[in-house]
Write a protein that holds these residues in place. Structure first.
Motif, short mmCIF file in Angstrom:
data_model
loop_
_atom_site.label_atom_id
_atom_site.label_comp_id
_atom_site.label_asym_id
_atom_site.label_seq_id
_atom_site.Cartn_x
_atom_site.Cartn_y
_atom_site.Cartn_z
N HIS A 7 33.37 32.75 43.02
CA HIS A 7 34.55 33.21 43.75
C HIS A 7 35.21 34.39 43.02
O HIS A 7 35.57 35.39 43.65
CB HIS A 7 35.54 32.05 43.92
N SER A 11 35.55 38.21 44.46
CA SER A 11 36.84 38.92 44.59
C SER A 11 36.74 40.30 43.94
O SER A 11 37.20 41.30 44.51
CB SER A 11 37.96 38.13 43.91
N ARG A 12 36.13 40.37 42.76
CA ARG A 12 35.96 41.68 42.11
C ARG A 12 35.05 42.58 42.94
O ARG A 12 35.32 43.76 43.13
CB ARG A 12 35.32 41.49 40.72
N ARG A 14 34.45 42.61 46.11
CA ARG A 14 35.02 43.11 47.37
C ARG A 14 35.93 44.31 47.18
O ARG A 14 36.16 45.08 48.11
CB ARG A 14 35.76 41.99 48.09
N GLU A 15 36.44 44.48 45.97
CA GLU A 15 37.29 45.65 45.70
C GLU A 15 36.50 46.95 45.77
O GLU A 15 37.04 47.99 46.13
CB GLU A 15 37.90 45.53 44.29
N GLY A 20 31.65 43.26 49.55
CA GLY A 20 31.32 42.55 48.33
C GLY A 20 29.84 42.40 48.07
O GLY A 20 29.43 41.74 47.10
N GLU A 34 31.82 31.80 51.17
CA GLU A 34 31.50 32.91 50.28
C GLU A 34 30.13 32.71 49.66
O GLU A 34 29.73 31.58 49.41
CB GLU A 34 32.54 32.98 49.15
#
Ligand SMILES: Cc1ncc(COP(=O)(O)O)c(C=O)c1O
Ligand SMILES: NCC(=O)CCC(=O)O
Length: 428
Positions: A7, A11-12, A14-15, A20, A34
């Motif tokens: 997770h 999150s990283r 997707r930036e 992602g 995810e």
């Protein structure tokens, strides 16, 4: 199951990476949730960064037919890489690879190595257009041939899963040159060739469709297409990126006894390294630069490390009986899944070819794209997660074939069927 680290990575990711992921099918978009991030993979198993272990039926989307991290493949890579990673001049391994492909697939009288399946298919249609002087391409609804402009028309795989069969960014002037017809429909093909046959450069097909789940050709269908192409002077292109070296050593063309004019490959011949290839009739392939005027090139094409991984994989699967055993395992798995569903009173069926399979939440038979689309995908999505939670990783889409490798042994298959029994019971 804990997915904390996956997770955090997602999150990283997707930036900075669209969605992602570096390929859309990895995003779990249609099944929801995810994706897990891989830590390692060995044999029939893949392990994520949180330490969860799954029996893997995706196999990196096809290449891992002999299992992940096979010692012989790793040894070939290590031995080769110490001599240098890329030369930009010819090397011996690419010659050996061309000889090997030509020996295994007799329709490939000459071969050109590239770096992905996409490159192989877009090069093959360039040859078809260049050699025939015609512009039109025929493909089939639900077939996926990579992300080349001419193929993103009613395509399968991720574009279908995401509902983007006709991608923005493909000029209509080009897309209009691609005609699509329903797979396994004899009359639709005849009719199209009767109408525009003299303008068709090539017909490209997944001889067994693995990008709209898994659909097998009806008796005589591929022969019918071969005859239509011959009659109208169009080239028959078998896209064997998925089926090549899998459904039989010589691919679907060997399994069904059909000789295409051109073939495309990828996945298995790279053993997990980035590779593609296309090959076919000598008179066609000789028209490719520098022996002819049709241009196609690649800085890293014929890469020695990729060739070594591919050749080592081919060594493993050229053992007599390999594909018979792969087929047997596929049947044991699919028979077991069907029996488990029957016991749970769930409408469910499978389709199979050696080393690949389709799962459908509906009664059989499944013979067309329409049949495949009629599967209860919401149910598949729940099943996918129920299986994942029990340590079985299926393709994260109801429209992707699954893959069995030579190291999916009795224990892994039994675990999968047990997991399915429990998962079906949960579906209600
Ligand atoms: C049948 C088929 N053709 C072509 C491709 C494109 O290959 P790649 O993803 O290596 O570009 C794929 C898979 O992606 C495929 O399954
Ligand atoms: N069957 C779908 C693929 O093989 C494609 C993989 C990808 O696009 O990442």
């Amino acid at each position: 199951m804990n997915h904390e680290r996956s997770h955090a990575l997602f999150s990283r990711a997707r930036e900075l990476i669209p969605g992602g992921v570096n390929s859309p099918v990895r995003a779990f978009k249609s099944v929801g949730g995810e994706p897990f991030f891989a830590q390692s993979a060995q044999g029939a198993y893949i392990v994520d960064v949180d330490g969860n272990r799954y029996v893997d039926y995706v196999g990196s989307w096809g290449p891992m037919i002999a299992g992940h991290a096979h010692p012989q493949v790793l040894a070939a890579v290590s031995e080769t890489m110490v001599n240098g990673l890329s030369f930009g001049v010819p090397n011996a391994l690419e010659v050996t690879m061309a000889e090997r492909i030509a020996q295994i697939v007799p329709s490939c009288e000459m071969v050109r190595m590239v770096n992905s399946g996409t490159e192989a298919t877009l090069s093959a249609i360039r040859v078809a257009r260049g050699a025939t002087g015609r512009t039109r391409i025929v493909k089939f609804e639900g077939c996926y041939h990579g992300h080349g402009d001419s193929f993103l028309v009613k395509a399968g795989s991720g574009v279908m899963t995401l509902g983007l069969p006709n991608s923005p960014g493909v000029p209509s002037a080009l897309a209009d040159l691609t005609s699509t017809i329903p797979y396994n429909d004899f009359d639709a093909a005849t009719k199209l060739f009767d109408e525009i046959g003299s303008e068709i450069a090539g017909l490209i097909i997944e001889p067994i469709v693995g990008n709209a789940n898994c659909i097998l050709p009806r008796d005589g269908y591929l022969k019918h297409l071969r005859e239509l192409c011959t009659k109208h002077g169009a080239l028959l292109i078998f896209d064997e990126v998925m089926t090549g070296f899998r459904v039989a050593l010589g691919g679907a063309q060997a399994l069904y006894g059909i000789t295409p004019d051109l073939s495309t490959f990828g996945k298995i011949i790279g053993g997990g390294m980035p590779v593609g290839a296309y090959g076919g009739r000598r008179d066609l392939m000789e028209q490719i630069a520098p022996s002819g005027p049709i241009y196609q090139a690649g800085t890293l094409s014929g890469n020695p490390v990729a060739m070594a991984a591919g050749l080592a994989t081919l060594d493993l699967i050229q053992v007599p009986g390999f594909h018979t055993e792969l087929e047997r395992r596929t049947h044991v798995l699919c028979d077991g899944l069907e029996a488990a569903a029957r016991d749970a009173g769930i409408a469910f069926t499978t389709t199979r070819a050696p080393g690949m399979f389709g799962l459908y939440f509906r009664e059989g038979p499944v013979e067309t794209f329409e049949d495949a689309k009629a599967s209860d995908t919401a149910r598949f999505n729940r099943f996918f997660h129920a299986m994942l939670g029990r340590g079985v990783y299926l393709a994260p889409s109801a429209f992707e074939a699954g893959f069995v490798s030579s190291v999916h042994g009795d224990a892994e298959i039994a675990h999968t069927i047990d997991a399915a029994r429990a998962s079906f019971a949960e579906l209600g």
